[in-house]
Design a protein around this motif. Sequence first.
Motif, short mmCIF file in Angstrom:
data_model
loop_
_atom_site.label_atom_id
_atom_site.label_comp_id
_atom_site.label_asym_id
_atom_site.label_seq_id
_atom_site.Cartn_x
_atom_site.Cartn_y
_atom_site.Cartn_z
N THR A 71 10.82 7.77 -36.91
CA THR A 71 11.99 7.31 -37.65
C THR A 71 11.63 6.38 -38.80
N ALA A 72 10.36 5.95 -38.86
CA ALA A 72 9.94 5.05 -39.93
C ALA A 72 8.52 5.39 -40.36
N ALA A 73 8.30 6.67 -40.61
CA ALA A 73 6.97 7.13 -41.03
C ALA A 73 6.86 7.20 -42.54
N GLY A 74 7.94 7.52 -43.20
CA GLY A 74 7.94 7.74 -44.64
C GLY A 74 8.84 8.91 -44.97
N LEU A 75 8.94 9.25 -46.25
CA LEU A 75 9.86 10.30 -46.68
C LEU A 75 9.55 11.64 -46.04
N VAL A 76 8.28 11.91 -45.78
CA VAL A 76 7.88 13.20 -45.23
C VAL A 76 8.12 13.27 -43.73
N GLY A 77 7.68 12.24 -43.02
CA GLY A 77 7.64 12.31 -41.57
C GLY A 77 8.90 11.89 -40.85
N ASN A 78 9.81 11.24 -41.55
CA ASN A 78 11.02 10.76 -40.87
C ASN A 78 11.85 11.91 -40.33
N ASN A 79 12.22 11.78 -39.05
CA ASN A 79 13.15 12.70 -38.40
C ASN A 79 12.66 14.15 -38.39
N VAL A 80 11.35 14.33 -38.36
CA VAL A 80 10.78 15.66 -38.18
C VAL A 80 10.47 15.83 -36.70
N GLY A 81 11.17 16.71 -36.03
CA GLY A 81 10.98 16.90 -34.60
C GLY A 81 11.58 15.76 -33.80
N LYS A 82 11.25 15.73 -32.51
CA LYS A 82 11.79 14.73 -31.59
C LYS A 82 10.66 13.99 -30.88
N ASN A 83 10.92 12.74 -30.55
CA ASN A 83 9.92 11.88 -29.92
C ASN A 83 9.85 12.16 -28.42
N ALA A 84 8.70 12.67 -27.96
CA ALA A 84 8.53 13.02 -26.55
C ALA A 84 7.82 11.93 -25.75
N TYR A 85 7.39 10.83 -26.41
CA TYR A 85 6.70 9.77 -25.66
C TYR A 85 7.53 9.19 -24.52
N PRO A 86 8.87 9.07 -24.66
CA PRO A 86 9.64 8.54 -23.52
C PRO A 86 9.54 9.37 -22.25
N PHE A 87 9.04 10.58 -22.33
CA PHE A 87 8.83 11.38 -21.13
C PHE A 87 7.61 10.90 -20.33
N HIS A 88 6.76 10.08 -20.96
CA HIS A 88 5.61 9.54 -20.23
C HIS A 88 6.09 8.62 -19.12
N SER A 89 5.20 8.34 -18.18
CA SER A 89 5.50 7.38 -17.12
C SER A 89 4.24 6.58 -16.82
N PHE A 90 4.42 5.44 -16.17
CA PHE A 90 3.28 4.60 -15.80
C PHE A 90 3.15 4.64 -14.29
N ARG A 91 2.09 5.32 -13.82
CA ARG A 91 1.89 5.48 -12.38
C ARG A 91 0.43 5.19 -12.02
N ASN A 92 0.26 4.41 -10.99
CA ASN A 92 -1.08 4.10 -10.47
C ASN A 92 -2.00 3.56 -11.56
N GLY A 93 -1.43 2.76 -12.47
CA GLY A 93 -2.25 2.06 -13.45
C GLY A 93 -2.52 2.80 -14.74
N THR A 94 -1.98 4.02 -14.90
CA THR A 94 -2.22 4.78 -16.13
C THR A 94 -0.95 5.49 -16.57
N PHE A 95 -0.91 5.85 -17.85
CA PHE A 95 0.19 6.62 -18.38
C PHE A 95 0.01 8.09 -18.01
N GLN A 96 1.06 8.69 -17.49
CA GLN A 96 1.02 10.08 -17.04
C GLN A 96 1.79 10.97 -18.00
#
Length: 1020
Positions: free
Chosen positions: A661-686
């Motif tokens: 959402t704040a990459a620049g004129l080219v990258g803004n709002n291209v696709g969707k952010n999938a990082y929130p699908f990550h989780s923190f389990r047993n000390g690491t990001f899954q």
Amino acid sequence: MDSNKKYWKGLEELNKTPEFVEKNKHEFAEPIPIEEILSGGGLSSKTPRRDFLKALGFGVGAVTLAACQKVPVHKSIPYLIKPEEVTIGVANYYSSTFEGSAILVKTRDGRPIKVEGNPNDLLSKGGLSASAQASVLDLYDNSRVKDPKQNGSDTGWEQIDQFVKSQLASVAAAGKKIRIITSTVHSPSTQAVIADFITKYPTAKHTNYDAVSYTGIIQANQNSFGKAVLPHYNFDKADIIVSFGADFLGTWISGEEFTRQYVSNRNNKSLEAKKMSRHIQFESGMSLTGTNADVRMPIKPSEEGVALVNLYNAISGTTLPGSKKLANANTDKAIVLVAKELVAAKGKALVVAGSNDVATQILVNAINSLLGSYGTTIDLDNPSRQYAGNDAELVEFINEAKRGEVGAVFFIDANPAYDYYMANDVKEALKKVSLKVTFADHVDETAALCNIVAPNHHYLESWGDDSAIEGYYTVMQPTINPVYNTRQAETSLLIWSDNAVKDYYTYVRNNWNTNLLAKGGLTGQAGWETLLQTGFVKVADVAAGTYTFNKDLNAVAQTVLNNSAKLADGGKVELQMYQSVAMRDGKRANNPWLQELPDPVSKVTWDNFAAMAPADIKKMGLDEFEVVIVEANGHKLSLPVLSQPGQAPGTVSVAVGYGRTAAGLVGNNVGKNAYPFHSFRNGTFQTTASATVKATGDIFPLSQTQTHHSYEGRTVIREASFKEYVKNPSVNSGKEGEHQTFSLWDEYERPAYNWKMAIDLNACTGCGACVVACSAENNIPVVGKEEVGRRREMHWIRIDRYYSFNQNGEAKVDGRSGKVTQEKEIDKLENFDNVSVVHQPMLCQHCDHAPCETVCPVLATVHSSEGLNQMAYNRCVGTRYCANNCPYKVRRFNWFNYWNDSRFDNYLNNEHTQLVLNPDVTTRFRGVMEKCSMCVQRIQAGKLKAKIEKRPLADGEFKVACQQTCSANAIVFGNANDPNSEISKALKSERTYYVLEELNVQPGIGYQVKVRNTSSELQA
């Protein structure tokens, strides 16, 4: 060649969908609507020539001033008094480093225009990734921060320094914590600066974190062997490679290095010695590495742990508690067969896994220990430094900040407000930190939350060093003065910690004089100058030790199996996040060359999507590109669905790195952010989760490039098994029945040069680095998603991806097989999970009997006396007869004046970006055909240099852009008149064939048959 084997570019071609059939009725892409022509269609003649790159937000005054000065800068030098090292029209090359790889930076008149790999680079031997090739464009990005900012307003560096130092004094007096959050730092000098800063402020702590984490491997090695390191893998020493979800030819750890290693056991030299490694891939989504595997087995993420436990059991002859069979009998059988092959190759075997789970990686360590891999294919004593992130430390920082314990935080090349899985926690935490400083060069998602933005230099403006692998040290030097009012992050830290040395250049020099020059046998000023020329020093490797795993695996196996059971939640699909080759973790989302680079597998540009198996899409009643809501870990995302052959049924794959959402004129709002699908389990990001997928009924078209060009059903791919090749090296090359050729006109002699190319399909992995390299070298415009969707992409070289069913036309469907010999039977297939893939670079073939030349009414395309098909752009009137006559569909028509038209202002049209253009190559105007020229400017430069030096042109003295960047050395170019040249030897290979040679166009590019080391027992 087996006539039953059918190749298809995509499901639309295979199933002959109405849309595909309709498009194929038209030879060309969609014409310009008449209303656009009448209204001017945005083709304004008012836009001045110097604004031709305004599209992207990429700026001329500042860059021009920067380019006109010597490096390093002490004073401005007017061009009337030319800098000694700059000759107008002659390129200079500087050695530097990109992410630890030694590179060469080409500058013209003081401005960097091209990045190339250093031929002596330890990692890729001169190859370079698409990201590295595109990095030069970021220098000219007009959306970079141009001045330091305080509370969102521009200010000066003196004011920034005063404020930060006063705030640090207050934080230190209050006894609050100071945190330095960075992506992995493997620069020795930067590490020293941070250490000095921490000495000044003892409450400070440095935390490395990576958006895509390898903490699981590092912690597993600490647990298994007492060494918290990321190993250095040696794929070139492995006779058999088994990968569980590790995309090691693409985005996993060191893709270019691993590609070079991997191909060394599968290319011409290896095959001629009757030797070829064997590669078996278990994975959920079709990865770049999976497309190159000899055998690929689709499995769910929940099955990966079970498969590894079973593999350990089969190799060790024991049975770990809780072991169970896989649901798919074929995969279960494959594990047993794979175990036998691994044991037979003991000492020359390698098993890798892409999981970030510590227990899973401990299990992999145990397997590799049984196979004797440590000290041969795995090196723990000369480890990789490329990723050192600690997931738990980042989580702890956020918790500390939320508790109000942190008084100051500094972000270097880190953007957790975007790539941390709980971005709201980052926002809440930073509200309680009084001093928040980011060194971001854009006002990115994290910078928007900081009260100080101290913009860092681009790496091409910087001094520094790097050490990606233990004992390998590369140097970074500026190739242009700072374009904007930026300052190197290290300099800021030196100033704010009252370091005795305030200038980072001096600091780097001192560090090398004291610690690093001697490692390369260098000393003093002469040694420093030698370093700047060579670009690196290498210390002799420590002898790689053997390591034996002797831990109790019972609890580890139980943890792995429990995690698998939780993931296999009944009634849900299994979600896996991955990195795309172009966008990777999303840091370069504002780079249009990368956004427009087609994904190697899906061929999608400018978007991410939800990849699902065709059988699952059919079962859910979804249409192609229908928007679905994917929900996992309490997060929802609306994504278009893509039917992906090879995807494991019951799974969905989504790429991270999009949705900025704040990459620049080219990258803004291209696709969707999938990082929130990550989780923190047993000390690491899954990166895996149980998910639900729901249809919405909406359609969101994706722009794919794969089926834009049709061969009308003609065969262009030839492949064979390694077993067949050993019996007959000419298998499937067509040499046994060469057809007679005829000519309708007189042949011309080529007494001096006869330029030809050879492409080894066994070496090409399909990564696409050559596409970006070609764009950078030949001033190829970016057209954007809408134009790509209209089949108007301008790339001069494309990488075609072909699917075929395994077993010579048999498709395995849940243990069943269906013979594919008639098109009507295709519709009866339920799954496409067992397919193989071939990548084929396709560019102008420079045919000796070029059909384009005979139909051009104005002689715009003609043949040279050196065998090249040339374009005279000033003659071309855009009839497109040549494109109609070209059977390879490699000619591109300039629908618009992409460099000047205001409609492309968000892509590649800006006053600064024009400075990245290669002045040796004409920029084409609207209404002309363009195509691959075999980098004729490089050919001419090489010939001219040889002429000036009064000597013959040596073989390999220059390389074309696509050839030079290829880590796999899949492309060879040269003078076929020289019988000792590399190209002559390559074209004499028994595997060489010519695409569509039956048309008698006599192409100038020879392809070499794809060979796979398959086993009918395992494949079945």
